[in-house]
Design an enzyme around this catalytic site. Structure first.
Site, PDB file in Angstrom:
ATOM      1  CG  ASP A 166     -48.946  95.948   3.787  1.00  0.00           C
ATOM      2  OD1 ASP A 166     -49.656  97.308   4.496  1.00  0.00           O
ATOM      3  OD2 ASP A 166     -49.780  96.865   3.002  1.00  0.00           O
ATOM      4  CG  ASP A 448     -52.106 101.622 -10.364  1.00  0.00           C
ATOM      5  OD1 ASP A 448     -53.493 100.175 -10.385  1.00  0.00           O
ATOM      6  OD2 ASP A 448     -51.146 100.930 -11.154  1.00  0.00           O
TER       7      ASP A 448
HETATM    8  O1  LIG Z   1     -50.434  93.938   0.277  1.00  0.00           O
HETATM    9  C1  LIG Z   1     -49.844  95.322  -0.732  1.00  0.00           C
HETATM   10  C2  LIG Z   1     -48.812  94.633  -1.441  1.00  0.00           C
HETATM   11  C3  LIG Z   1     -48.067  95.970  -2.680  1.00  0.00           C
HETATM   12  N1  LIG Z   1     -47.588  96.948  -1.733  1.00  0.00           N
HETATM   13  C4  LIG Z   1     -46.915  97.737  -2.764  1.00  0.00           C
HETATM   14  O2  LIG Z   1     -47.339  97.795  -3.760  1.00  0.00           O
HETATM   15  C5  LIG Z   1     -45.779  98.339  -4.447  1.00  0.00           C
HETATM   16  C6  LIG Z   1     -46.591  97.767  -5.793  1.00  0.00           C
HETATM   17  O3  LIG Z   1     -46.293  96.146  -6.251  1.00  0.00           O
HETATM   18  P1  LIG Z   1     -45.588  95.075  -7.280  1.00  0.00           P
HETATM   19  O4  LIG Z   1     -45.076  94.416  -6.352  1.00  0.00           O
HETATM   20  O5  LIG Z   1     -43.747  96.143  -7.556  1.00  0.00           O
HETATM   21  O6  LIG Z   1     -46.014  95.165  -8.010  1.00  0.00           O
HETATM   22  P2  LIG Z   1     -45.388  96.653  -9.837  1.00  0.00           P
HETATM   23  O7  LIG Z   1     -46.833  95.325 -10.771  1.00  0.00           O
HETATM   24  O8  LIG Z   1     -44.664  95.980  -9.904  1.00  0.00           O
HETATM   25  O9  LIG Z   1     -47.063  97.506  -9.651  1.00  0.00           O
HETATM   26  C7  LIG Z   1     -47.386  98.478 -10.463  1.00  0.00           C
HETATM   27  O10 LIG Z   1     -48.361  97.730 -10.554  1.00  0.00           O
HETATM   28  C8  LIG Z   1     -50.054  98.151  -9.686  1.00  0.00           C
HETATM   29  C9  LIG Z   1     -51.342  97.395  -9.450  1.00  0.00           C
HETATM   30  O11 LIG Z   1     -51.166  96.112  -9.856  1.00  0.00           O
HETATM   31  C10 LIG Z   1     -49.578  99.233  -9.051  1.00  0.00           C
HETATM   32  O12 LIG Z   1     -49.908  99.264  -7.244  1.00  0.00           O
HETATM   33  C11 LIG Z   1     -48.519 100.069  -8.909  1.00  0.00           C
HETATM   34  O13 LIG Z   1     -48.057 100.880  -7.863  1.00  0.00           O
HETATM   35  C12 LIG Z   1     -47.946  99.672 -10.086  1.00  0.00           C
HETATM   36  O14 LIG Z   1     -46.208 100.425  -9.601  1.00  0.00           O
HETATM   37  C13 LIG Z   1     -44.492  97.563  -4.324  1.00  0.00           C
HETATM   38  O15 LIG Z   1     -44.226  98.769  -3.134  1.00  0.00           O
HETATM   39  C14 LIG Z   1     -45.647  96.773  -3.233  1.00  0.00           C
HETATM   40  O16 LIG Z   1     -44.430  97.594  -1.938  1.00  0.00           O
HETATM   41  C15 LIG Z   1     -48.084  97.131  -0.807  1.00  0.00           C
HETATM   42  O17 LIG Z   1     -47.951  97.878   0.399  1.00  0.00           O
HETATM   43  N2  LIG Z   1     -48.619  95.879   0.482  1.00  0.00           N
END
Ligand SMILES: O=c1ccn([C@@H]2O[C@H](COP(=O)(O)OP(=O)(O)O[C@H]3O[C@H](CO)[C@@H](O)[C@H](O)[C@H]3O)[C@@H](O)[C@H]2O)c(=O)[nH]1
Ligand SMILES: [Mn+2]
Length: 736
Positions: A166, A448
């Site tokens: 993204d 999710d």
């Molecule tokens: O516009 C976006 C924003 C995020 N991501 C991806 O989403 C994932 C999760 O983002 P992260 O910042 O690591 O958030 P976390 O809180 O660690 O993620 C948890 O919580 C999210 C929901 O809030 C879920 O989407 C994730 O799968 C879950 O692991 C990463 O691989 C990002 O690269 C995208 O692809 N596009």
């Protein structure tokens, strides 16, 4: 994980074909656990009962005028505490439902081999990796994840790895191109020596750990060639690492590198910025191609880079949007019946865990966005249909793909890229059910959880599999603020689900078991938890200043239920924590974070959800940083809390912590000044003083960060100053 409490059975038919693939076992020590849980519940009931009696009695007793105001205040504070206590007993009940009957799964790999005697009968798997920002999610980390997934111990031609970027970063693309080349060496290396983990950087750092003895003999099962081959592959890896880092440092891709792949041309388009660009789709390894082989001539998994189209006038729906584009694009390219979704930091730590796609399993753990296997049908929004899902040929799905080419000729990779691009365009979803009934749902910060719930309501079941050797490892936030912000996003999304038509009690009514509906609420009700906690912390402190007693006297027998709840629950959680391999300091920090989350993340989430409902705020997605400065990592290793940022969250923390400290100090000072009354005061206000002391002890690192720490992890002066002013004002207000 949510509770799993459905019956497990799997038919045995047609000889080996339907041998069970897994076993489920209930946890041990259930009875002891229930005795503990019920005893705490009884104590909570006693607390509420005692408070209720007090409130009722106070209504009937008349006081003289002087005390009237005081007593009225006391009554209202007590009423509030009763509400908080009732809330907590309700929440405790939900938690017990969630924990009522844990089930552990183990897989039966032998049966898998027997069921799929021929490799070609195994389902193929599409693996989706999402990344969004090359600064917060360094390309090198991302390709380590990708490489670990490519090297699963599974037929390579059945694996297809997709990276959605993204951030549309040319450096990410370059890194993936490098990874595609490195994989030709890495995969055979993993296979030959059967190493774990298969993320190169994790593997190299695991073998370079300082050895306890000076020169340990190599383990007997170690291959004699391993040390040599390891050195040479490590060198290859380091060279690749240097090239990627160099280009990032230079801030551009050199002309020489650009000539290596036509894909770089996509970034030469005039308008290509992170938020405004055409779809970029590059098949870096085409698994159908006979020439796509590793150095030993074995086929490689398909590897695809995708940056879906972004235009300022179209909302991109964050990760959910990326996932939906991936679902469509992959349906055109590989269309595997099984999809694995991981975040870019979640490398596979167990090359065997792909053998358990959670297919026919049951129960209810939530979809948590990473490390989850799904059936493509479930993710695309289809209802579960028993007949249609008695799969006899997993590869049926892919037939239409091979038939695609005209006159039976295979479509070239370039053609396939062109025809698939349209599926990732901004306009593709207009007037469709994507984001509503199809794919991942839009508009919720926890796409999710909401998607997983609706999948379960469509009749699909899920299972949580936690092998001894963990399936995936990722990066957790290393600073307090990142944790708080991440939890705010989760709490906000979860509470939003609760208030929407996707509330498990509405959506799940008669579709999923009531137990599962209740279990969901354990997460969905995080945000309102903040009110009860805040009340329980601030009001007793306020009353301490005023000299109003809210709890039974220390000499009263009614103090016992309070004492029991505190000691029993703390002892249990500490035991649980230590048992799972953490340190005592880790546990203490966890208690702190428990409080901080409630006072900040959940409170902010609650306010924002309400503002959103009223139309004053919009959904966002703050990405968690996966990199940390050296000194920050060092302090993290030392289990020191990191403050170092002027965040409103810290102002709230600082103000509440100081207010509690002031109120405690004020009674202590008063008792010292008037020793004759001290014993009386301690008996009357003792429990409140203990409560305040607990809060103060929990907040010790905060005071330290505000007034003593000199490193950059201390509290910024502006936060300390504002908290001091606010807390003093609150104190004065309470005094008069
Ligand atoms: O516009 C976006 C924003 C995020 N991501 C991806 O989403 C994932 C999760 O983002 P992260 O910042 O690591 O958030 P976390 O809180 O660690 O993620 C948890 O919580 C999210 C929901 O809030 C879920 O989407 C994730 O799968 C879950 O692991 C990463 O691989 C990002 O690269 C995208 O692809 N596009
Ligand atoms: Mn993450």
């Amino acid at each position: 994980m949510a509770a799993v409490d459905w019956d497990i059975h799997e038919e045995e038919e047609e000889g080996n074909r339907y041998l069970p693939l897994f076993e489920a076992k209930s946890a041990k020590g259930r009875i002891a656990y229930w005795i503990y849980a019920v005893s705490v519940y009884v104590a909570i009931a006693l607390v509420c009962f005692n408070r209720l009696i007090h409130l009722l009695l106070q209504i009937v007793t008349e006081e003289d005028d002087d005390d009237k105001l005081m007593m009225r205040r006391r009554w209202w504070c007590m009423g509030g505490l009763l509400m908080a206590e009732l809330w907590y007993s309700f929440y405790y009940f939900i938690t017990q439902i969630l924990r009522s009957n844990p089930i552990y799964y183990s897989t039966l790999k032998k049966n898998l081999c027997r069921r799929y005697e021929e490799e070609k009968l195994l389902p193929s798997v599409d693996i989706f990796v999402c990344t969004a920002n090359d600064q917060m999610e360094p390309p090198l980390m991302v390709i380590n994840t990708v490489l670990s997934l490519m090297s699963y111990n599974y037929p390579s031609n059945k694996l297809n790895v997709y990276l959605s970027d993204d951030g549309a970063s040319v450096f990410m693309f370059y890194a993936l191109l490098e990874a595609s080349r490195f994989s030709k060496h890495w995969l055979p290396f993993c296979n030959q020596f059967n190493i774990e983990p298969r993320s190169p950087s994790a593997y190299f750092s695991s073998i370079s750990q300082p050895q306890p003895q000076p020169q340990p003999p190599p383990p007997p099962h170690q291959h004699p060639l391993l040390p040599n081959r390891c050195l040479s592959i490590k060198q290859l890896y380091e060279e690749m690492e240097a090239r990627i880092e160099e280009s990032m440092k230079a801030g551009k891709i050199s002309e020489q590198v650009k000539q290596q792949h036509v894909g770089f041309g996509e970034w030469d388009v005039f308008t290509c910025t992170r938020k405004d660009h055409q779809t970029i789709l590059q098949i870096l390894i085409d698994g159908r191609d006979d020439d796509a082989v590793d150095v030993e001539g074995r086929p490689l998994p398909t590897l695809v880079y995708m940056a879906r189209e972004k235009r300022p006038q179209y909302h991109h729906n964050f990760k959910a949007g990326a996932m939906n584009a991936l679902i469509r694009v992959s349906s055109r390219i590989s269309n595997s019946p099984v999809i694995l979704n991981v975040d870019c930091d979640m490398y596979s730590n167990n090359s065997e865990s792909v053998e358990f796609p959670g297919l026919n399993a049951n129960g209810g753990p939530m979809y948590i966005g990473t490390g989850c296997f799904h059936r493509r049908d479930a993710l695309s929004g289809l209802k579960y249909d028993e007949k249609a899902n008695k799969i006899h040929d997993w590869n049926d799905h892919q037939k239409h793909i091979t038939d695609n080419g005209t006159d039976g000729l295979k479509e070239s990779a370039r053609m396939l890229e062109e025809t698939s691009k349209i599926l990732a365009s901004c306009t593709y979803e207009q007037d469709t059910q994507w984001g509503k009934e199809m794919g991942l749902k839009y508009g919720c910060p926890v796409e999710d959880v909401i998607t997983g719930l609706s999948i379960q309501c469509k009749g699909w079941r899920s299972a949580y599999y936690n092998p001894k050797r963990k399936g995936f490892l990722g990066v957790a936030p290393t600073t307090l603020l990142q944790t708080l912000i991440q939890h705010k996003r989760w709490a906000e999304g979860d509470f939003q689900i609760f208030l929407s038509k996707h509330c498990p009690f509405l959506l799940g009514h008669r579709k999923i078991p009531l137990k599962l509906q209740i279990s969901y609420c354990n997460y969905l009700l995080w945000a309102p938890n903040s009110l009860a906690t805040l009340f329980y912390i601030l009001v007793p402190s306020f009353c301490l200043i005023k000299g109003i007693s809210l709890f039974p006297q220390l000499s009263s027998i009614w103090i016992l239920p309070y004492a029991y709840i505190i000691t029993a629950t703390y002892a249990f959680s500490a035991a649980e924590f230590l048992y799972s391999g953490s340190t005592a300091r880790g546990w203490l920090n966890d208690q702190r974070i428990w409080l901080y989350k409630r006072v900040t993340s959940y409170l902010f989430a609650l306010t924002e959800t309400i503002l959103k409902l009223l139309g004053f705020a919009k959904s966002g997605f703050v990405i968690t940083t996966k990199v940390a400065e050296e000194d920050v990592s060092y302090r993290y290793e030392q289990e020191m809390m990191e403050f170092g940022a002027a965040s409103p969250m810290f102002k709230v923390l600082g103000t509440t912590a100081l207010f509690c400290l002031f109120s405690l100090a004020s009674v202590v000072v008063r008792s010292i000044r008037d020793p004759q009354r001290a014993i009386l005061v301690v008996n009357e206000l003792g429990s409140q003083m203990i409560l305040s002391s607990l809060v103060v002890v929990i907040n010790l690192p905060l005071y330290n960060a505000m007034f003593f720490r000199k490193d950059t992890g201390g509290m910024p002066f502006s936060v300390t100053f504002q908290s001091l002013v606010l807390a003093s004002m609150a104190y004065l207000l309470a005094l008069y």
